[in-house]
Design a protein around this motif. Sequence first.
Motif, PDB file in Angstrom:
ATOM      1  N   LEU A  86      16.909   0.591   1.942  1.00 55.66           N
ATOM      2  CA  LEU A  86      16.065   0.040   2.224  1.00 55.66           C
ATOM      3  C   LEU A  86      14.833   1.099   1.664  1.00 55.66           C
ATOM      4  N   VAL A  87      13.963   0.403   0.507  1.00 57.91           N
ATOM      5  CA  VAL A  87      12.614   1.482   0.435  1.00 57.91           C
ATOM      6  C   VAL A  87      11.685   0.860   1.136  1.00 57.91           C
ATOM      7  N   LYS A  88      11.174   1.564   2.311  1.00 57.06           N
ATOM      8  CA  LYS A  88       9.625   1.194   2.898  1.00 57.06           C
ATOM      9  C   LYS A  88       8.436   2.173   2.493  1.00 57.06           C
ATOM     10  N   LEU A  89       7.523   1.063   2.058  1.00 56.11           N
ATOM     11  CA  LEU A  89       5.970   1.292   1.979  1.00 56.11           C
ATOM     12  C   LEU A  89       5.457   1.621   3.203  1.00 56.11           C
ATOM     13  N   SER A  90       5.300   2.829   3.114  1.00 52.07           N
ATOM     14  CA  SER A  90       4.353   4.057   4.257  1.00 52.07           C
ATOM     15  C   SER A  90       2.960   4.414   3.568  1.00 52.07           C
ATOM     16  N   MET A  91       2.730   5.480   4.149  1.00 52.43           N
ATOM     17  CA  MET A  91       1.153   6.049   3.673  1.00 52.43           C
ATOM     18  C   MET A  91       1.778   7.698   3.971  1.00 52.43           C
ATOM     19  N   MET A  92       0.732   7.884   3.158  1.00 52.66           N
ATOM     20  CA  MET A  92       0.340   9.471   2.939  1.00 52.66           C
ATOM     21  C   MET A  92       0.343  10.463   4.184  1.00 52.66           C
TER      22      MET A  92
ATOM     23  N   PRO B 288      20.383   3.541   5.229  1.00 57.99           N
ATOM     24  CA  PRO B 288      19.871   4.489   3.593  1.00 57.99           C
ATOM     25  C   PRO B 288      18.560   4.409   3.729  1.00 57.99           C
ATOM     26  N   TRP B 289      17.303   5.295   2.835  1.00 61.09           N
ATOM     27  CA  TRP B 289      16.335   5.121   3.272  1.00 61.09           C
ATOM     28  C   TRP B 289      15.759   5.571   1.975  1.00 61.09           C
ATOM     29  N   THR B 290      14.399   4.915   2.227  1.00 59.11           N
ATOM     30  CA  THR B 290      13.293   5.790   1.026  1.00 59.11           C
ATOM     31  C   THR B 290      11.874   5.750   1.940  1.00 59.11           C
ATOM     32  N   PHE B 291      11.074   6.810   2.236  1.00 60.96           N
ATOM     33  CA  PHE B 291       9.991   6.407   2.000  1.00 60.96           C
ATOM     34  C   PHE B 291       8.629   6.261   1.322  1.00 60.96           C
ATOM     35  N   VAL B 292       8.078   5.780   0.606  1.00 61.71           N
ATOM     36  CA  VAL B 292       7.084   5.210  -0.639  1.00 61.71           C
ATOM     37  C   VAL B 292       6.016   5.270   0.425  1.00 61.71           C
ATOM     38  N   ARG B 293       5.319   6.872   0.145  1.00 64.44           N
ATOM     39  CA  ARG B 293       3.890   6.961   0.514  1.00 64.44           C
ATOM     40  C   ARG B 293       2.832   6.936   0.113  1.00 64.44           C
ATOM     41  N   PRO B 294       1.984   6.933  -0.277  1.00 62.06           N
ATOM     42  CA  PRO B 294       0.526   6.236  -1.290  1.00 62.06           C
ATOM     43  C   PRO B 294      -0.592   6.667  -0.512  1.00 62.06           C
ATOM     44  N   ARG B 295      -1.469   7.370  -1.175  1.00 59.30           N
ATOM     45  CA  ARG B 295      -2.689   7.963  -0.803  1.00 59.30           C
ATOM     46  C   ARG B 295      -3.522   6.308  -0.875  1.00 59.30           C
ATOM     47  N   THR B 296      -4.756   6.500  -0.741  1.00 59.58           N
ATOM     48  CA  THR B 296      -5.519   5.111  -1.208  1.00 59.58           C
ATOM     49  C   THR B 296      -5.562   4.681  -1.994  1.00 59.58           C
ATOM     50  N   PHE B 297      -5.425   3.024  -1.735  1.00 59.97           N
ATOM     51  CA  PHE B 297      -4.825   2.606  -2.893  1.00 59.97           C
ATOM     52  C   PHE B 297      -6.778   2.288  -4.078  1.00 59.97           C
ATOM     53  N   MET B 298      -6.505   2.155  -5.763  1.00 63.24           N
ATOM     54  CA  MET B 298      -7.745   2.354  -5.761  1.00 63.24           C
ATOM     55  C   MET B 298      -8.144   0.448  -6.235  1.00 63.24           C
ATOM     56  N   SER B 299      -6.824   0.030  -5.556  1.00 64.93           N
ATOM     57  CA  SER B 299      -7.961  -1.757  -5.590  1.00 64.93           C
ATOM     58  C   SER B 299      -8.479  -1.471  -4.097  1.00 64.93           C
ATOM     59  N   ASN B 300      -8.708  -1.298  -3.234  1.00 65.01           N
ATOM     60  CA  ASN B 300      -9.591  -1.564  -2.165  1.00 65.01           C
ATOM     61  C   ASN B 300     -11.117  -1.490  -2.380  1.00 65.01           C
ATOM     62  N   THR B 301     -10.773  -0.909  -4.242  1.00 64.19           N
ATOM     63  CA  THR B 301     -12.191  -1.366  -4.436  1.00 64.19           C
ATOM     64  C   THR B 301     -12.912  -2.735  -4.724  1.00 64.19           C
ATOM     65  N   LEU B 302     -11.862  -3.602  -4.584  1.00 61.20           N
ATOM     66  CA  LEU B 302     -11.691  -4.963  -4.218  1.00 61.20           C
ATOM     67  C   LEU B 302     -12.751  -5.657  -3.458  1.00 61.20           C
ATOM     68  N   SER B 303     -13.172  -4.873  -2.333  1.00 65.06           N
ATOM     69  CA  SER B 303     -13.772  -5.294  -1.626  1.00 65.06           C
ATOM     70  C   SER B 303     -15.504  -4.686  -1.566  1.00 65.06           C
TER      71      SER B 303
ATOM     72  N   VAL C  62       2.333   9.685  -2.632  1.00 64.80           N
ATOM     73  CA  VAL C  62       2.233   9.270  -4.687  1.00 64.80           C
ATOM     74  C   VAL C  62       0.844   9.049  -4.458  1.00 64.80           C
ATOM     75  N   SER C  63       0.068  10.037  -5.186  1.00 65.08           N
ATOM     76  CA  SER C  63      -1.517   9.315  -5.560  1.00 65.08           C
ATOM     77  C   SER C  63      -1.869   9.631  -7.567  1.00 65.08           C
ATOM     78  N   GLY C  64      -3.053   9.372  -6.933  1.00 68.31           N
ATOM     79  CA  GLY C  64      -3.541   8.825  -8.944  1.00 68.31           C
ATOM     80  C   GLY C  64      -4.005  10.686  -9.082  1.00 68.31           C
ATOM     81  N   PRO C  65      -4.210  11.064 -10.589  1.00 67.41           N
ATOM     82  CA  PRO C  65      -4.323  11.818 -11.162  1.00 67.41           C
ATOM     83  C   PRO C  65      -4.999  12.774 -10.421  1.00 67.41           C
TER      84      PRO C  65
END
Length: 289
Positions: free
Chosen positions: A92-98, A126-141, A189-192
Amino acid sequence: MILVTGATGAVGHEVAGLLADAGPVRILARRPERVAVRGPEVEVVAGEYGDRGALDRALRGIDAVFLVTNNPTEPDDERVASAAAAAGVRHLVKLSMMAVEEPGADDFITRLQRGNEQAVRDSGVPWTFVRPRTFMSNTLSWAPGIRSDGVVRALYGTSPVACVDPRDVAAVAVAALTGTGHEGRAYAVSGPEAITAREQTAQLSEALGRPLHFEELTLDQAREALLAKYPKPVAEAFLESAERQRAGAKAAVVPTVEKLTGRPARTFRTWAADHAEAFGQAGRGGRED
């Protein structure tokens, strides 16, 4: 066979598309008509997390699950993880947050995600957590203000954040879903680069080929705007998160995208160019991914 949830959202849509390009994929959706990923090897199953019968049907014959939840009042992670365990799912791969791994983060949303991660651990799958930073797509607001008068209105224009392209988050998730040795791992997971709202505005201006003006909101203005869209605990969580960003807590860059995918993370400039249509004139909106 992999089951994808959240396929109408920013990351789930990309995960489903990447998997569909490579082989069979099943998608669980509350509203199947909104799922844009289609193809001969794409199966869309209607169902909600609160419907155990629908979960059992969706999980039949499934090896791995990509899990996205966003309801702050429902135990959806526990529901899916429990059903996955009963179905014999192997990963199970879960989308979480940094923020969940950062001691200084204690807002409502972060605490909720910490609890959700624990529910997945407790399931025994068995799990994996993917923990991203803020999405670039949030700027669509910002799109309505850009379309109407060429103005970006946001809180704390000089606060840096190593925001990430949802496509890169999806690529990390797919690497975990389809590769080996990822069980029991949590990937930040972050941007560059760390970039501010004022810098994002300037790069959007370049992508659109027209001038944009940045207008910094006061704290009261930001709170009023958030309360118009979200319940109070969620709105206050966003404001607490903004204060952490202002203090520099979100500026760190991590190399996870390149390590797991073999290519660098996309810059905000690239994301802006690829999504410029979404910020164009009214009536020309692009896909919100």
